[in-house]
Write an enzyme that holds these catalytic residues in place. Structure first.
Site, mmCIF file in Angstrom:
data_model
loop_
_atom_site.group_PDB
_atom_site.id
_atom_site.type_symbol
_atom_site.label_atom_id
_atom_site.label_comp_id
_atom_site.label_asym_id
_atom_site.label_seq_id
_atom_site.Cartn_x
_atom_site.Cartn_y
_atom_site.Cartn_z
ATOM 1 N N TYR A 145 -17.082 139.485 -54.549
ATOM 2 C CA TYR A 145 -16.705 138.735 -55.750
ATOM 3 C C TYR A 145 -17.477 139.210 -56.981
ATOM 4 C CZ TYR A 145 -14.479 135.368 -52.549
ATOM 5 O OH TYR A 145 -13.704 134.774 -51.589
ATOM 6 N N LYS A 191 -18.964 141.197 -40.364
ATOM 7 C CA LYS A 191 -17.892 142.027 -39.805
ATOM 8 C C LYS A 191 -18.502 143.401 -39.545
ATOM 9 C CE LYS A 191 -13.492 142.594 -38.775
ATOM 10 N NZ LYS A 191 -12.900 141.964 -37.572
ATOM 11 N N ASP A 223 -13.942 136.943 -37.654
ATOM 12 C CA ASP A 223 -12.659 136.537 -37.054
ATOM 13 C C ASP A 223 -12.901 135.610 -35.854
ATOM 14 O OD1 ASP A 223 -13.839 138.877 -36.196
ATOM 15 O OD2 ASP A 223 -11.998 139.838 -35.532
ATOM 16 N N ASP A 247 -16.933 131.558 -48.349
ATOM 17 C CA ASP A 247 -15.909 130.857 -49.114
ATOM 18 C C ASP A 247 -14.831 130.341 -48.150
ATOM 19 O OD1 ASP A 247 -14.316 129.960 -51.156
ATOM 20 O OD2 ASP A 247 -13.726 131.937 -51.882
ATOM 21 N N ASP A 251 -14.483 126.206 -46.352
ATOM 22 C CA ASP A 251 -13.273 125.375 -46.468
ATOM 23 C C ASP A 251 -12.762 124.976 -45.088
ATOM 24 O OD1 ASP A 251 -13.312 125.393 -49.189
ATOM 25 O OD2 ASP A 251 -11.205 125.954 -49.413
#
Ligand code: NAD
Length: 369
Positions: A145, A191, A223, A247, A251
């Site tokens: 980001y 990852k 994942d 992020d 959620d």
């Protein structure tokens, strides 16, 4: 009696239900001050749509200056349908990004705790979520980001992702220190089978872990983490993640509780807070937005904002006993069966935003030692 130092708290209610829930959070802070003999100076400033109405800017310089001279910031929510044009250059939501950037808030903490009496409102089966008590620690100012986005005509677009050793070290220390006060387990999410940044992340987290031999470390690929969070959420204690993975995962974890109105958050900065020592400057806010659909109706759940006060007391003011008292008061009110509409079972009687705030103040036992 020795005079207590005054803690300066910038209060930014913002828009919509932000104003309603922060009013209750302020009452709780005052009640904590009364019960524990603490001096809190609460100073209000405009932010978001409310600031745009008054000054044309979502984050006026005077608001930022107040935050900079405070020990902590208590933030409501920003967003107003009247400024909702996605093409607009200035939007209320820019205030939050501006605050994070200007105040160097690099560590986002989102605790997810399912009160036993609320397990039935989760979209997951109650037996899966009963007892869930985890915290997502998300790196907030690095990663993809904050890369170098580039659009090459209409055929190709590029984002870049970078992490430095120092950025990973400081967020990892936050996670391990937090785990020490909890169940002593850190799950680092990356990852590493694909991304170079993740391989650096994993090796630095392992180095930092050596300073905390009493804390268990496990690694999960992102994942797999999304799956395990749904299948066995109770097994997690502290989840340590980079910016983008955090992020998404925060959620995902937030839906475990069934209502946005229950979840607080903290964004911690690099500098210590000024007044008491031991704490770190931070911004505290409920994870929900300004909820225009229910704003002004007096039915918003203020518990996320009130639990944000508990985080403020703990992380910025180093007042653990006071933080626990607020959390215990919230638990007592829920145990007694009081519910705002978002957490009520069908047909269950409900209380208003203000009544819920008053019940928490009452449960704090103000006046008693
Ligand atoms: P929202 O979080 O405001 O609302 C989502 C749903 O949850 C709504 O149905 C709302 O009524 C309900 N809800 C949220 N908080 C609640 C509470 N405390 N009690 C009871 N019900 C609650 O998200 P949205 O509708 O997508 O966004 C509305 C506005 O808020 C937009 O302008 C958005 O940009 C902004 N927003 C701001 C923040 C922030 O300030 N941190 C975060 C998210 C969204």
């Amino acid at each position: 009696m020795t005079k207590q130092p005054t803690c300066r708290i910038a209060v930014l209610p913002g828009d919509g239900i932000g104003v309603e829930v922060i009013a209750e959070a302020e009452k709780v802070l005052r009640a904590v001050g009364e019960r524990f003999g603490r001096q809190f100076l609460l100073e209000r400033a405009l932010v978001g749509g409310a600031a745009m109405d008054a000054t044309g800017e979502p984050l006026p310089e005077s608001t930022l200056a107040l935050c900079r001279s405070s020990d902590a910031v208590l933030f409501g929510a920003v967003g107003n349908p009247k400024y909702d044009d996605p093409r607009a250059k200035v939007r209320p939501e820019q205030a939050l990004l501006g605050l994070r950037k200007s105040l160097g808030l690099f560590a986002n903490l989102r605790p997810v705790w399912v009160h036993p009496a609320l397990a039935d409102i989760s979209p997951l089966r109650p037996e899966l979520v009963r007892g869930v008590d985890l915290v997502v620690v998300r790196e907030l100012t690095g990663g993809i980001y904050f890369g170098q986005p580039r659009v090459e005509g209409s055929e190709r677009a590029v984002d870049t992702m970078a992490y430095t050793r120092a950025e990973v070290e400081r967020i990892a220390h936050v996670a391990f220190r937090l785990a020490r006060g909890r169940r002593r387990k850190v799950t680092s999410v990356d990852k590493a089978n694909v991304l170079a940044c993740s391989r650096l992340w994993r090796s630095v987290v392992e180095e930092v872990a050596r300073d905390y031999p009493d804390v268990q470390l496990e690694h999960l690929l992102v994942d797999a983490a999304t799956m395990h969070l749904i299948k066995r959420p109770r097994d997690f204690d502290v989840l340590l993640t980079g910016n983008m993975f955090g992020d998404i995962l925060s959620d995902e974890t937030s839906v475990l509780t069934g209502s946005m109105g229950m979840l607080p958050s903290a964004s911690l900065g690099t500098s210590p807070s000024a007044s008491l020592g031991g704490g770190r400057f931070g911004l505290y806010e409920p994870i929900h937005g300004s909820a225009p659909d229910i704003a002004g109706k007096g039915i918003a759940n203020p518990l996320a904002a009130i639990l944000s006060v508990a985080m403020l007391l703990r992380h910025s003011l180093a007042m653990e006993a006071e933080a626990r008292a607020v959390e215990a008061a919230v638990a007592a009110v829920l145990d007694a069966g009081h519910r705002t509409p978002d957490i009520a079972a069908p047909g269950q009687p409900t209380v208003t935003t203000q009544q819920m705030g008053a019940l928490v103040v009452e449960a704090l036992g103000v006046g008693r030692a």
